[in-house]
Design an enzyme around this catalytic site. Sequence first.
Site, PDB file in Angstrom:
ATOM      1  CG  ASP A 187      -1.967  -1.055   1.203  1.00  0.00           C
ATOM      2  OD1 ASP A 187      -2.053  -1.755   0.190  1.00  0.00           O
ATOM      3  OD2 ASP A 187      -2.704  -1.183   2.185  1.00  0.00           O
ATOM      4  CD  GLU A 272      -8.799 -10.474  -0.796  1.00  0.00           C
ATOM      5  OE1 GLU A 272      -7.983 -10.511  -1.734  1.00  0.00           O
ATOM      6  OE2 GLU A 272      -8.493 -10.774   0.379  1.00  0.00           O
ATOM      7  CB  THR A 427      -6.198 -13.561  -5.852  1.00  0.00           C
ATOM      8  OG1 THR A 427      -6.237 -14.391  -4.678  1.00  0.00           O
ATOM      9  CG2 THR A 427      -7.067 -12.349  -5.628  1.00  0.00           C
ATOM     10  CD  GLU A 468      -7.694  -8.849  -8.299  1.00  0.00           C
ATOM     11  OE1 GLU A 468      -7.172  -8.461  -7.247  1.00  0.00           O
ATOM     12  OE2 GLU A 468      -8.675  -8.278  -8.830  1.00  0.00           O
ATOM     13  CG  LEU A 471       2.912 -12.904  -6.268  1.00  0.00           C
ATOM     14  CD1 LEU A 471       4.001 -13.952  -6.447  1.00  0.00           C
ATOM     15  CD2 LEU A 471       3.012 -12.266  -4.902  1.00  0.00           C
ATOM     16  NE  ARG A 504      -2.767  -1.533  -7.455  1.00  0.00           N
ATOM     17  CZ  ARG A 504      -4.048  -1.309  -7.139  1.00  0.00           C
ATOM     18  NH1 ARG A 504      -4.666  -0.240  -7.675  1.00  0.00           N
ATOM     19  NH2 ARG A 504      -4.692  -2.087  -6.324  1.00  0.00           N
TER      20      ARG A 504
END
Length: 543
Positions: A187, A272, A427, A468, A471, A504
């Site tokens: 983050d 989630e 994931t 998605e 890592l 991302r």
Amino acid sequence: MAVNIASLEPLRSFAPLGGARNSASSVPPVALPMIISDRGRRSTGKLRSVLVKSGAPSRAMVGDSGEEFAEQDASLLAIATSNQPEVQERDFTNTPYVPVYVMLPLGTINMECKLVDPAGLINQLRILKSINVDGVMIDCWWGIVEARGPQQYNWDGYKELFEIVRALKLKLQVVMSFHECGVNVGDDVHIPLPHWVIEIGSKDPDIFFTDKEGRRNQECLTWGIDAERVLRDRTAIEVYFDYMRSFRVEFEDFFKDGVITEIEIGLGPCGELRYPSYPTKHDWKYPGIGEFQCYDKYLMRSFEKIAEARGNKLWGKKPEGVGSYNSTPHETEFFCDGGAYDSYHGRFFLRWYSQVLIDHGDQVLALANLAFSGTPIAAKLSGIHWWYKTASHAAELTAGFYNSANRDGYAPIALMLKKHKTTLNFTCVELRTLDQYDEFPEALADPEGLVWQVLNAAWDVGIPVASENALPCYDRQGFSKILQNAKPYGDPDKRHLSSFTYLRLCPDLMEEHNFTEFERFVKQMHGESVQGLQHSYEVETKL
């Protein structure tokens, strides 16, 4: 800055940022192969350049005695793969079209609900559009939009962003993010829950998930208050519904135009559907089993009532011998082979604990379908693959997935999602079991076995499956693994992912070598030929 929407034309030629470099060097050097997804989260780790022949992974369990079994399994895997001929890359030309979306950076919208660096974002979106990426995903943070006070919504930054996306003829996946950002690995921004919620929590800390030591987790609200009017005379469920309804009204034109193609509903930490069982703020480290998170007064009151209704009030007590966040299964009395998790009381507790999770998803998704009628909705599950090859599946149990060796914990979740016509977003499709043995053999992890189980649980009940990466992924080996899961080879039912979202958009992705691999991956997901791609790319970047 003001942006002239009419001037936004898709870019026909471009040069990605930075020069070519080995993609492996862009992965953080510290290996943490855990699945803490990046919605307010991102896992870091390194991927070894090992191509493992795909197949249906086994769910065979091994004992909990730790490294000896892990080393034996790793040795067998190494021998098996070393004796195999080099696997030729599969040709995905004319395979089913799987849309590819790209997650936008966490800090795209700031705490004042303003779009950060619109000019830079426009340039990056043009580049993505030039390689036929289908769209982008963005988090709509509760802590930003409803920060001013209850039912005081500010959507300004999102309006500007959505207009840009529409002008560039891209699509949108939007996440209703009812959790805190900034407390997990990777983050780079901090977005807390709305301040008025935090104020309520200062007087009533039981509105947050609580572990057995009484430590609170302000990452999201406990499901114990889903039906309790403790949020300024509203229940948590009503707060979520009011927020979703406001979004639908505010952006109705984008729904009508088909710009918004899917709404993902945040159902817990990191968005989630799971308990916050492995929080780094409480010093959890991979591959710790985590802790149960049901000790706020609201959830405990519910548990005690259910035990009393069953005629055994003594069963309404906390399970004992469960260890701590960083314990291993064989160190505990509850999760070890033959442990209390499989006793009458253990089963009673785990059924209740997992059912609370399913009931929460059931209630929120029912209202989401009302708010977003006519638009597909999705829910995300995390890939908790460590301790998967033990009998208890301890890390999954503490997260709320009752998926021990003698019980399928994902089939009931899939049925609940089917009830609400909800896509399951999962994931860790890029992870390889062999890599996990190499980095942490003691974790007895099996991401490939977990992916196989969860995808089939969803497909068996007939619901779409999206995914998605967990890592950072920039190399062909990682993309190859995603493709194998996205379009399983030899499946007689020709099942495939409904969409894939890449985690991302960042400077590393835009470097020339990495972006070339990503463009190649997008074409393969779309079922297009990649022959001659490298040559055409080099010509294009010289224009």
